[in-house]
Design an enzyme around this catalytic site. Sequence first.
Site, PDB file in Angstrom:
ATOM      1  N   CYS A 148       1.060  -1.272  -0.364  1.00 28.48           N
ATOM      2  CA  CYS A 148       0.152  -0.165  -0.043  1.00 28.48           C
ATOM      3  C   CYS A 148       0.898   1.285  -0.196  1.00 28.48           C
ATOM      4  O   CYS A 148       0.630   1.637  -1.243  1.00 28.48           O
ATOM      5  CB  CYS A 148      -1.078  -0.021   1.387  1.00 28.48           C
ATOM      6  N   ARG A 180      10.231 -12.297  15.989  1.00 33.00           N
ATOM      7  CA  ARG A 180      10.704 -13.815  17.596  1.00 33.00           C
ATOM      8  C   ARG A 180      11.084 -14.796  16.741  1.00 33.00           C
ATOM      9  O   ARG A 180      11.584 -15.070  17.534  1.00 33.00           O
ATOM     10  CB  ARG A 180       8.945 -14.285  18.075  1.00 33.00           C
ATOM     11  N   CYS A 219      14.152 -17.198  18.121  1.00 30.49           N
ATOM     12  CA  CYS A 219      14.119 -18.393  18.179  1.00 30.49           C
ATOM     13  C   CYS A 219      15.629 -19.263  17.354  1.00 30.49           C
ATOM     14  O   CYS A 219      15.731 -20.129  18.492  1.00 30.49           O
ATOM     15  CB  CYS A 219      12.839 -18.953  17.770  1.00 30.49           C
TER      16      CYS A 219
END
Lengths: 283, 158
Positions: free
Chosen positions: A136, A240, A244
């Site tokens: 956008c 995240r 990990c």
Amino acid sequence: MNTSTRIIGATLALAMVPTLGVSDPDEDSLTINGEIAIVTETAAPAHLENVDTIYSGWRFRSDETQAVQMDDFDNPGMIGVENALVDWASADGTEGKSCADCHGEAEELAGVRAVYPKWNEEQGRVTTLEMEVNNCRETRMGAEKWKYTGGDMTDMIALISSVSRGMPVNVAINGPAQSTWEQGKDLYYTRTGQLELSCANCHEDSYGLMIRADHLSQGQINGFPTYRLKNTKLNSVHARFKGCVRDTRAHTYKPGSPEFIALELYVASRGNGLSVEGPSVRN
Amino acid sequence: MRTAFGAAVAVVLTAGIGWCDVTKPQDVIYVDGAVAASLSGKPGDPAVGAEVMNKGAGNCIACHQVSALSHLPFHGEIGPMLDGVADRWTVAELRGIVANAKVMFEGSMMPSFYRTDGFIRLGDAYTGDAHGDGEVQPLLTAQQVEDVVAYLLTLKEE
């Protein structure tokens, strides 16, 4: 071991009980602002082979952490939502347009978070919400794209998620998205890094158990973006994931990479049926 | 070539002398998952092993409960409790399990603490970056494995 040490050992073992043996999700239920009912436990989607019931990560957190998410006035993640509301209404780029000029109120996007990542026919690939926001910005607003895991972006994703709270996650895994979903599934079960750990080792085989001081959840992503008390900011899904994978002593994939897009689709699909919760609060 | 070198190391180990008593990770000989000889050529120190149980790349109690270490917080629950582990396993078996548990227990979640090859997307420690071309170091040194094994041998219930 003589008798007296054995008794001391037994006493210590008993003393340890309160810090150990914390396992399984708790029995609490989540309603936000006293009105948005959140499904934090439901039957696993049919494609899940090794899990019968899926749980939101909220169910694995302490009562204190859980409480912070139950009222928007307490939830620090809502500050990000407020920041994004300013961006939502501000024109940017060569076209002089804001999000609001095309989309109206942010609430108009209710339901969008629940079905992403999703096949984008025009681009011929699965896209994430972040990619659509940048799509956008670049093609409709003539604006600079945002950094994939940057603060502006994560705040905007928090806003778009917040208007879908309570709606069930329902990402499509078949049709044109199927090969991406399968790639994500392969990654989920791949043991990476020097520690040779896969997502599944911790979040499928060991959820509910303690790994050092961490209570392992199912690694569901219905609550993202997530405000973590640990780093006191909103965290995006790919940030995240990166953390990990890094913790397996591996060379991580990059946020926004095809690998993490595929992994996000797959992990999101493991939570089909849980409510959208973002911005959630975790430790 | 590798076999010949491994044999040479084994000979030196058997003799118990020399400057290269340390068995390299790729030269460790597993028999049913057990490793007979000290990896460092020296005995382990249980006191140092107790430290490794709690810290650094060892951090065994992240996954295993040990009552004798109950003064340390947050023991994990992923792997079996280690109380009495010396009653259940021989020294060679314990050494093999610490060095590379996957030889004895196929598919085990336990990291291989004395192995340096066969990884997928090996990183540079916890940086998230690729490892690069340098020599891969095992998670624990040969001596640290021996120290941990020496500590585990103190965990007796009988």
